[in-house]
Enzyme design. Structure first.
Site, mmCIF file in Angstrom:
data_model
loop_
_atom_site.group_PDB
_atom_site.id
_atom_site.type_symbol
_atom_site.label_atom_id
_atom_site.label_comp_id
_atom_site.label_asym_id
_atom_site.label_seq_id
_atom_site.Cartn_x
_atom_site.Cartn_y
_atom_site.Cartn_z
ATOM 1 N N HIS A 1 -2.527 -4.317 19.285
ATOM 2 C CA HIS A 1 -1.428 -3.595 17.637
ATOM 3 C C HIS A 1 -0.936 -2.795 17.952
ATOM 4 O O HIS A 1 -1.885 -1.619 18.842
ATOM 5 C CB HIS A 1 -2.875 -3.682 16.813
ATOM 6 C CG HIS A 1 -2.619 -3.961 15.410
ATOM 7 N ND1 HIS A 1 -1.494 -2.258 15.065
ATOM 8 C CD2 HIS A 1 -2.529 -4.186 14.046
ATOM 9 C CE1 HIS A 1 -1.565 -2.735 13.812
ATOM 10 N NE2 HIS A 1 -1.533 -3.944 13.164
ATOM 11 N N SER B 1 1.852 -5.563 2.661
ATOM 12 C CA SER B 1 3.216 -5.606 3.326
ATOM 13 C C SER B 1 3.869 -6.674 2.550
ATOM 14 O O SER B 1 4.973 -6.617 2.894
ATOM 15 C CB SER B 1 3.133 -6.082 4.078
ATOM 16 O OG SER B 1 2.246 -7.657 5.128
ATOM 17 N N GLU C 1 -0.150 -0.029 16.581
ATOM 18 C CA GLU C 1 -1.000 1.125 15.073
ATOM 19 C C GLU C 1 -1.807 1.200 16.791
ATOM 20 O O GLU C 1 -1.843 2.750 17.421
ATOM 21 C CB GLU C 1 -1.871 0.901 13.696
ATOM 22 C CG GLU C 1 -2.239 2.346 14.071
ATOM 23 C CD GLU C 1 -3.367 1.573 12.339
ATOM 24 O OE1 GLU C 1 -3.212 0.990 11.799
ATOM 25 O OE2 GLU C 1 -4.878 2.007 13.280
ATOM 26 N N CYS D 1 0.621 -1.061 0.114
ATOM 27 C CA CYS D 1 -0.006 0.247 0.320
ATOM 28 C C CYS D 1 0.540 1.225 -0.057
ATOM 29 O O CYS D 1 1.804 1.303 0.168
ATOM 30 C CB CYS D 1 -1.157 -0.098 1.265
ATOM 31 S SG CYS D 1 0.218 0.370 2.485
ATOM 32 N N HIS E 1 2.987 1.985 10.758
ATOM 33 C CA HIS E 1 1.877 1.896 12.039
ATOM 34 C C HIS E 1 1.808 3.228 13.270
ATOM 35 O O HIS E 1 1.206 3.510 14.138
ATOM 36 C CB HIS E 1 2.415 0.564 13.254
ATOM 37 C CG HIS E 1 1.538 -0.058 12.491
ATOM 38 N ND1 HIS E 1 1.020 -0.832 11.466
ATOM 39 C CD2 HIS E 1 2.234 -1.890 12.240
ATOM 40 C CE1 HIS E 1 0.553 -2.172 10.547
ATOM 41 N NE2 HIS E 1 1.694 -2.600 11.456
ATOM 42 N N CYS F 1 2.678 6.391 8.721
ATOM 43 C CA CYS F 1 1.273 7.025 7.346
ATOM 44 C C CYS F 1 0.634 7.650 7.699
ATOM 45 O O CYS F 1 0.310 7.841 8.613
ATOM 46 C CB CYS F 1 0.861 5.247 7.516
ATOM 47 S SG CYS F 1 -0.164 5.973 5.771
ATOM 48 N N ASN G 1 -3.173 -8.357 7.208
ATOM 49 C CA ASN G 1 -4.175 -7.887 6.454
ATOM 50 C C ASN G 1 -3.833 -9.796 5.430
ATOM 51 O O ASN G 1 -4.724 -9.952 5.042
ATOM 52 C CB ASN G 1 -3.861 -6.808 6.040
ATOM 53 C CG ASN G 1 -2.452 -6.411 5.152
ATOM 54 O OD1 ASN G 1 -2.778 -7.085 4.474
ATOM 55 N ND2 ASN G 1 -1.436 -6.478 5.099
ATOM 56 N N HIS H 1 5.317 -6.307 8.260
ATOM 57 C CA HIS H 1 5.479 -7.597 8.305
ATOM 58 C C HIS H 1 6.218 -8.111 7.350
ATOM 59 O O HIS H 1 4.669 -8.797 7.148
ATOM 60 C CB HIS H 1 3.354 -7.985 9.160
ATOM 61 C CG HIS H 1 3.586 -6.952 10.232
ATOM 62 N ND1 HIS H 1 2.338 -6.375 10.410
ATOM 63 C CD2 HIS H 1 4.171 -6.536 11.203
ATOM 64 C CE1 HIS H 1 2.332 -6.426 11.535
ATOM 65 N NE2 HIS H 1 3.403 -6.334 12.416
ATOM 66 N N CYS I 1 -8.936 3.293 6.370
ATOM 67 C CA CYS I 1 -8.074 3.157 5.366
ATOM 68 C C CYS I 1 -8.589 2.549 3.945
ATOM 69 O O CYS I 1 -9.153 1.711 4.605
ATOM 70 C CB CYS I 1 -6.783 3.094 5.365
ATOM 71 S SG CYS I 1 -5.466 3.018 3.733
HETATM 72 S S1 SF4 Z 1 -2.757 2.717 7.294
HETATM 73 FE FE1 SF4 Z 1 -2.312 1.028 6.775
HETATM 74 S S2 SF4 Z 1 -2.992 0.439 4.857
HETATM 75 FE FE2 SF4 Z 1 -4.110 1.821 4.854
HETATM 76 S S3 SF4 Z 1 -2.216 3.092 3.110
HETATM 77 FE FE3 SF4 Z 1 -1.654 3.348 5.895
HETATM 78 S S4 SF4 Z 1 -0.002 1.830 5.482
HETATM 79 FE FE4 SF4 Z 1 -1.212 1.398 4.230
#
Ligand code: SF4
Length: 286
Positions: free
Chosen positions: A126, A267, A128, A16, A76, A98, A225, A44, A195
């Site tokens: 998790h 990933s 995140e 992603c 994360h 991100c 995922n 991951h 997301c």
């Molecule tokens: S939130 Fe997570 S899945 Fe979405 S773009 Fe960012 S890293 Fe990728």
């Protein structure tokens, strides 16, 4: 093995934008300034982690374990105490959080400051979610079911989501929160922090599964995922092979087939997907 095996790729698959950006930032730092430590695996996927390790990116579990002059926060994100510790130790920071996760953290921080009790739809363990909870400064809870929450006396509730959760499931959670807490509620804020990237991969995999005889889902078994992507394909009834690398492909899986599909989790790096396609081509692909 005879030719004639059609190999189709999902419309959306693999890295992603958030993960691609994180890996690029770490690679750029390694090339420019040398070794660094990443706080947990940058992605991951063991292939990516090992390749980065060879170039000088060591995985540290905590800031106190960092021996290098630079530390990278993963896509994360991290909690406020992690930033504070990095600053206290005078480490240089490569922050690959991100932007979509940053936005969720920002929502958590702002809502808590506005005195909302923040409910996060997600898995408490998790990384995140742990980071998002930290930004609520003790005013947040993370759960997948409002039934598991303690009695809350707050009149102001806010609901946000772990970014990789399914959007529909998030709104179902919001409805459950209202059902449980409406007698006390005076003010409810909902910020959809899901997301779209993960959902796009599931949707594309479903479309692919509808017209192939078997589907190969490529990615690490420790990637949540990718596991969910494989589960999504399996539920359609199509033969689904969850593989980490091309070497795992058993030629018997494609014997007699004319059309197979390939998809990959957010990933999974391009090289691993390319190797799977090359192996399937060897086994009879066009
Ligand atoms: S939130 Fe997570 S899945 Fe979405 S773009 Fe960012 S890293 Fe990728």
């Amino acid at each position: 093995m005879g030719r004639g095996l059609k190999i189709e790729l999902a419309r959306v698959y693999g890295f992603c934008p958030g993960v691609r950006r994180a890996v690029r930032m770490v690679e750029e730092h390694l090339a420019r300034e040398g070794p660094l430590a990443t706080l947990g695996a940058i992605v991951h996927n063991s292939h990516v982690v090992e390749a980065l390790q060879e170039k000088g990116a060591r995985v540290a579990r905590t800031v106190s374990e960092v021996k290098e002059p630079t530390v990278a926060i993963t896509a994360h994100g991290a909690g406020q105490e992690v930033y504070a510790e990095i600053e206290k130790r005078g480490l240089k920071l490569v922050d690959t959080t991100c932007p979509i996760v940053k936005r969720a953290q920002e929502a958590a921080r702002r809502l808590a400051e506005e005195d909302y009790t923040v409910l996060i739809y997600g898995e408490e363990a998790h990384p995140e979610v742990r980071g998002m909870l930290s930004w609520t400064k003790g005013k947040g809870y993370a759960t997948l079911s409002p039934g598991e929450l303690p009695e809350l006396s707050a009149r102001k509730l806010a609901v946000i989501s772990q970014t990789t959760k399914d959007r529909e499931a998030f709104w179902g959670f919001v409805r459950d929160v209202i059902a449980r807490f409406h007698p006390l509620l005076g003010d409810l804020r909902v910020v959809d922090t899901t997301c779209p990237e993960t959902g796009r991969r599931y949707q594309a995999a479903l479309e692919l599964a509808a017209h192939v005889q078997a589907i190969f889902v490529v990615g690490s078994r420790n990637s949540a995922n990718t596991r969910k992507l494989a589960e999504t394909c399996r539920k359609t009834g199509v033969a689904t092979y969850f593989i980490e690398s091309a070497e795992e492909i058993d030629p018997a899986w494609v014997a007699g087939l004319s059309r197979v599909g390939v998809t990959a989790g957010a990933s999974t790096p391009d090289e691993v997907i390319d190797q799977v396609i090359a192996r399937l081509s060897e086994l009879g692909g066009d």
